[in-house]
Design a protein around this motif. Sequence first.
Motif, mmCIF file in Angstrom:
data_model
loop_
_atom_site.group_PDB
_atom_site.id
_atom_site.type_symbol
_atom_site.label_atom_id
_atom_site.label_comp_id
_atom_site.label_asym_id
_atom_site.label_seq_id
_atom_site.Cartn_x
_atom_site.Cartn_y
_atom_site.Cartn_z
ATOM 1 N N PRO A 67 -3.373 -0.231 1.481
ATOM 2 C CA PRO A 67 -3.840 1.163 1.523
ATOM 3 C C PRO A 67 -3.181 2.023 0.459
ATOM 4 N N ARG A 68 -3.818 3.120 0.160
ATOM 5 C CA ARG A 68 -3.204 4.169 -0.656
ATOM 6 C C ARG A 68 -2.590 5.178 0.306
ATOM 7 N N SER A 69 -1.324 5.460 0.126
ATOM 8 C CA SER A 69 -0.608 6.309 1.078
ATOM 9 C C SER A 69 -1.203 7.711 1.169
ATOM 10 N N GLY A 70 -1.682 8.255 0.060
ATOM 11 C CA GLY A 70 -2.261 9.594 0.081
ATOM 12 C C GLY A 70 -3.513 9.666 0.942
ATOM 13 N N TYR A 75 -6.025 11.966 5.010
ATOM 14 C CA TYR A 75 -7.358 11.841 5.599
ATOM 15 C C TYR A 75 -7.485 10.789 6.705
ATOM 16 N N GLY A 76 -6.439 10.016 6.967
ATOM 17 C CA GLY A 76 -6.531 8.972 7.989
ATOM 18 C C GLY A 76 -7.358 7.773 7.565
ATOM 19 N N ILE A 77 -7.521 7.582 6.259
ATOM 20 C CA ILE A 77 -8.307 6.455 5.723
ATOM 21 C C ILE A 77 -7.337 5.363 5.304
ATOM 22 N N THR A 78 -7.547 4.160 5.815
ATOM 23 C CA THR A 78 -6.633 3.064 5.488
ATOM 24 C C THR A 78 -7.394 1.747 5.406
ATOM 25 N N VAL A 79 -6.714 0.722 4.911
ATOM 26 C CA VAL A 79 -7.272 -0.628 4.846
ATOM 27 C C VAL A 79 -7.082 -1.260 6.220
ATOM 28 N N LEU A 80 -8.166 -1.697 6.823
ATOM 29 C CA LEU A 80 -8.123 -2.176 8.204
ATOM 30 C C LEU A 80 -7.313 -3.461 8.356
ATOM 31 N N ASN A 81 -7.517 -4.420 7.511
ATOM 32 C CA ASN A 81 -6.799 -5.697 7.621
ATOM 33 C C ASN A 81 -5.631 -5.719 6.641
ATOM 34 N N SER A 82 -4.806 -4.720 6.724
ATOM 35 C CA SER A 82 -3.759 -4.517 5.726
ATOM 36 C C SER A 82 -2.546 -5.403 5.969
ATOM 37 N N PRO A 83 -2.056 -6.107 4.959
ATOM 38 C CA PRO A 83 -2.728 -6.229 3.673
ATOM 39 C C PRO A 83 -3.837 -7.282 3.738
ATOM 40 N N GLY A 84 -4.914 -7.002 3.044
ATOM 41 C CA GLY A 84 -5.986 -7.990 2.904
ATOM 42 C C GLY A 84 -5.565 -9.007 1.858
ATOM 43 N N THR A 85 -5.711 -10.267 2.156
ATOM 44 C CA THR A 85 -5.265 -11.328 1.256
ATOM 45 C C THR A 85 -6.411 -11.854 0.402
ATOM 46 N N ILE A 86 -6.169 -11.893 -0.904
ATOM 47 C CA ILE A 86 -7.092 -12.541 -1.833
ATOM 48 C C ILE A 86 -6.409 -13.832 -2.266
ATOM 49 N N ARG A 113 -10.404 6.255 -6.162
ATOM 50 C CA ARG A 113 -9.387 5.234 -5.946
ATOM 51 C C ARG A 113 -9.242 5.043 -4.435
ATOM 52 N N ILE A 114 -9.491 3.821 -3.957
ATOM 53 C CA ILE A 114 -9.576 3.599 -2.510
ATOM 54 C C ILE A 114 -8.498 2.673 -1.956
#
Length: 150
Positions: A67-70, A75-86, A113-114
Motif C-alpha cells: 500500500p501507499r501510506s498516504g 482515504y482508507g484505501i489499501t492493498v487487500l492482500n498486502s503484501p501481494g506477491t509477484i 499512484r495506487i
Amino acid sequence: MSFNVQIKKVSTEIEFDLPKKMTTLASGYDLIAAIESPLTIQPGERILVPSGIAISMSNNLEAQVRPRSGLAFKYGITVLNSPGTIDADYRGEIKVLLINHSKEEFIIQPMDRIAQLVFQVIPDVQLIQVNELTVTERGAGGFGHTGINE
C-alpha cells in the motif's frame, strides 16, 4: 547488491511512465492506475486495478505490491492482500487489489499512484521433515502469548 529487472508496458490504452522511486532512498517503485477513465470504489468494495506493466526478474527475487501510506491514512484505501506477491516466474500484467475501508466512495483517476512495488531477495530454503522440533522458552505460544502490557 544490484539486480536487473526487465519491465514491459502491456497497456496500449494510455501513455504512461515506467514505475519510479519518488526519492533516492525510497524502497518502493510507485505503481499507477493504467486506466482510461476513473474508477469508483464504494465503501467496503474491493477492485482489481491494472498497472499497465509486466516484469521478468531473476529466480532469487520476488516483487511485493504494498500500500501507499498516504492513501491508507487519508482515504482508507489499501492493498487487500498486502503484501501481494509477484513470483519470479509470473509474466502477466501486475494488478493491484485495492479495498476501500472508509465510509466514503473513492475515485481513482487515470495515472494515479495506487501502490508501490518493493523487491526482495528470496533465500534458497530446504524444508527438512523431523519428528521433534528444538525446545524454546516460548514454545507453542501464539497470538498474544507474550502479553500486550508486559
